[in-house]
Design a protein around this motif. Structure first.
Motif, PDB file in Angstrom:
ATOM      1  N   THR A  44       0.840  -1.200   0.000  1.00 50.36           N
ATOM      2  CA  THR A  44       0.000   0.000   0.000  1.00 50.36           C
ATOM      3  C   THR A  44       0.877   1.253   0.000  1.00 50.36           C
ATOM      4  O   THR A  44       2.046   1.215   0.413  1.00 50.36           O
ATOM      5  CB  THR A  44      -0.925   0.053   1.237  1.00 50.36           C
ATOM      6  N   GLU A  45       0.287   2.344  -0.421  1.00 55.12           N
ATOM      7  CA  GLU A  45       1.015   3.596  -0.416  1.00 55.12           C
ATOM      8  C   GLU A  45       1.432   3.982   1.006  1.00 55.12           C
ATOM      9  O   GLU A  45       2.544   4.461   1.232  1.00 55.12           O
ATOM     10  CB  GLU A  45       0.151   4.703  -1.038  1.00 55.12           C
ATOM     11  N   GLU A  46       0.560   3.745   1.970  1.00 52.43           N
ATOM     12  CA  GLU A  46       0.884   4.061   3.366  1.00 52.43           C
ATOM     13  C   GLU A  46       2.091   3.251   3.840  1.00 52.43           C
ATOM     14  O   GLU A  46       2.975   3.778   4.521  1.00 52.43           O
ATOM     15  CB  GLU A  46      -0.320   3.810   4.274  1.00 52.43           C
ATOM     16  N   GLN A  47       2.154   1.975   3.487  1.00 55.37           N
ATOM     17  CA  GLN A  47       3.313   1.153   3.860  1.00 55.37           C
ATOM     18  C   GLN A  47       4.593   1.694   3.225  1.00 55.37           C
ATOM     19  O   GLN A  47       5.645   1.730   3.865  1.00 55.37           O
ATOM     20  CB  GLN A  47       3.099  -0.300   3.437  1.00 55.37           C
ATOM     21  N   TRP A  49       5.161   4.856   2.290  1.00 55.47           N
ATOM     22  CA  TRP A  49       5.511   6.106   2.984  1.00 55.47           C
ATOM     23  C   TRP A  49       6.225   5.803   4.292  1.00 55.47           C
ATOM     24  O   TRP A  49       7.235   6.430   4.630  1.00 55.47           O
ATOM     25  CB  TRP A  49       4.262   6.938   3.270  1.00 55.47           C
ATOM     26  N   ARG A  50       5.704   4.834   5.042  1.00 58.10           N
ATOM     27  CA  ARG A  50       6.289   4.489   6.347  1.00 58.10           C
ATOM     28  C   ARG A  50       7.701   3.916   6.200  1.00 58.10           C
ATOM     29  O   ARG A  50       8.559   4.165   7.042  1.00 58.10           O
ATOM     30  CB  ARG A  50       5.396   3.510   7.103  1.00 58.10           C
ATOM     31  N   LYS A  56       6.223  10.031  11.510  1.00 56.62           N
ATOM     32  CA  LYS A  56       5.051  10.754  11.022  1.00 56.62           C
ATOM     33  C   LYS A  56       5.432  12.187  10.663  1.00 56.62           C
ATOM     34  O   LYS A  56       4.951  12.737   9.680  1.00 56.62           O
ATOM     35  CB  LYS A  56       3.933  10.723  12.064  1.00 56.62           C
ATOM     36  N   ARG A  59       6.906  12.144   7.184  1.00 57.75           N
ATOM     37  CA  ARG A  59       5.861  11.889   6.181  1.00 57.75           C
ATOM     38  C   ARG A  59       4.996  13.121   5.982  1.00 57.75           C
ATOM     39  O   ARG A  59       4.745  13.534   4.848  1.00 57.75           O
ATOM     40  CB  ARG A  59       5.001  10.682   6.583  1.00 57.75           C
ATOM     41  N   ASP A  60       4.561  13.715   7.083  1.00 57.98           N
ATOM     42  CA  ASP A  60       3.715  14.907   6.994  1.00 57.98           C
ATOM     43  C   ASP A  60       4.442  16.044   6.282  1.00 57.98           C
ATOM     44  O   ASP A  60       3.871  16.734   5.438  1.00 57.98           O
ATOM     45  CB  ASP A  60       3.269  15.365   8.385  1.00 57.98           C
ATOM     46  N   GLN A  63       4.768  15.234   2.475  1.00 57.50           N
ATOM     47  CA  GLN A  63       3.457  15.273   1.831  1.00 57.50           C
ATOM     48  C   GLN A  63       2.945  16.708   1.741  1.00 57.50           C
ATOM     49  O   GLN A  63       2.382  17.098   0.721  1.00 57.50           O
ATOM     50  CB  GLN A  63       2.473  14.367   2.570  1.00 57.50           C
ATOM     51  N   ARG A  68       4.946  12.909  -3.689  1.00 58.70           N
ATOM     52  CA  ARG A  68       3.940  11.854  -3.820  1.00 58.70           C
ATOM     53  C   ARG A  68       4.620  10.553  -4.217  1.00 58.70           C
ATOM     54  O   ARG A  68       5.759  10.553  -4.699  1.00 58.70           O
ATOM     55  CB  ARG A  68       2.872  12.233  -4.845  1.00 58.70           C
TER      56      ARG A  68
END
Length: 97
Positions: A44-47, A49-50, A56, A59-60, A63, A68
């Motif tokens: 997943t995209e979240e995985q 990013w992590r 966090k 990432r924040d 983003q 992206r």
């Protein structure tokens, strides 16, 4: 572990044959993360990013700045991006007149 498959642009690919590309706000590719290798999988995209930015706060920040991620197959990566073969900021050479 069964092989994970993903659908990209109407094509079904093994996740192990894919890469997450990081795009900078200017539109240039600036990073790559293999989507699956060994026991690691970033489906997943979240995985992704992590994995790319562990905190966090990082990432924040990225983003918010407009970075992206995009999942693509290795064939497209090699054809269109290949960060190891060419710098996205290099100007194409002009043909001799």
């Amino acid at each position: 572990m069964p092989e994970l498959m993903v659908q990209i642009d109407g094509q079904t690919l093994p996740l192990a044959n894919c890469v997450w590309i990081t795009w900078a706000p200017c539109g240039c590719p600036c990073g790559a993360l293999t989507a699956a290798f060994g026991d690691e999988a970033f489906a997943t995209e979240e995985q992704a990013w992590r994995e790319h930015y562990p905190t966090k706060r990082e990432r924040d920040k990225y983003q918010r700045q407009g970075y992206r991620l995009e999942l693509m197959g290795w064939d497209r990566y090699r054809r269109d991006i290949d960060l190891a073969a060419r710098c996205p900021h290099a100007k194409p050479k002009q043909a001799a007149a």
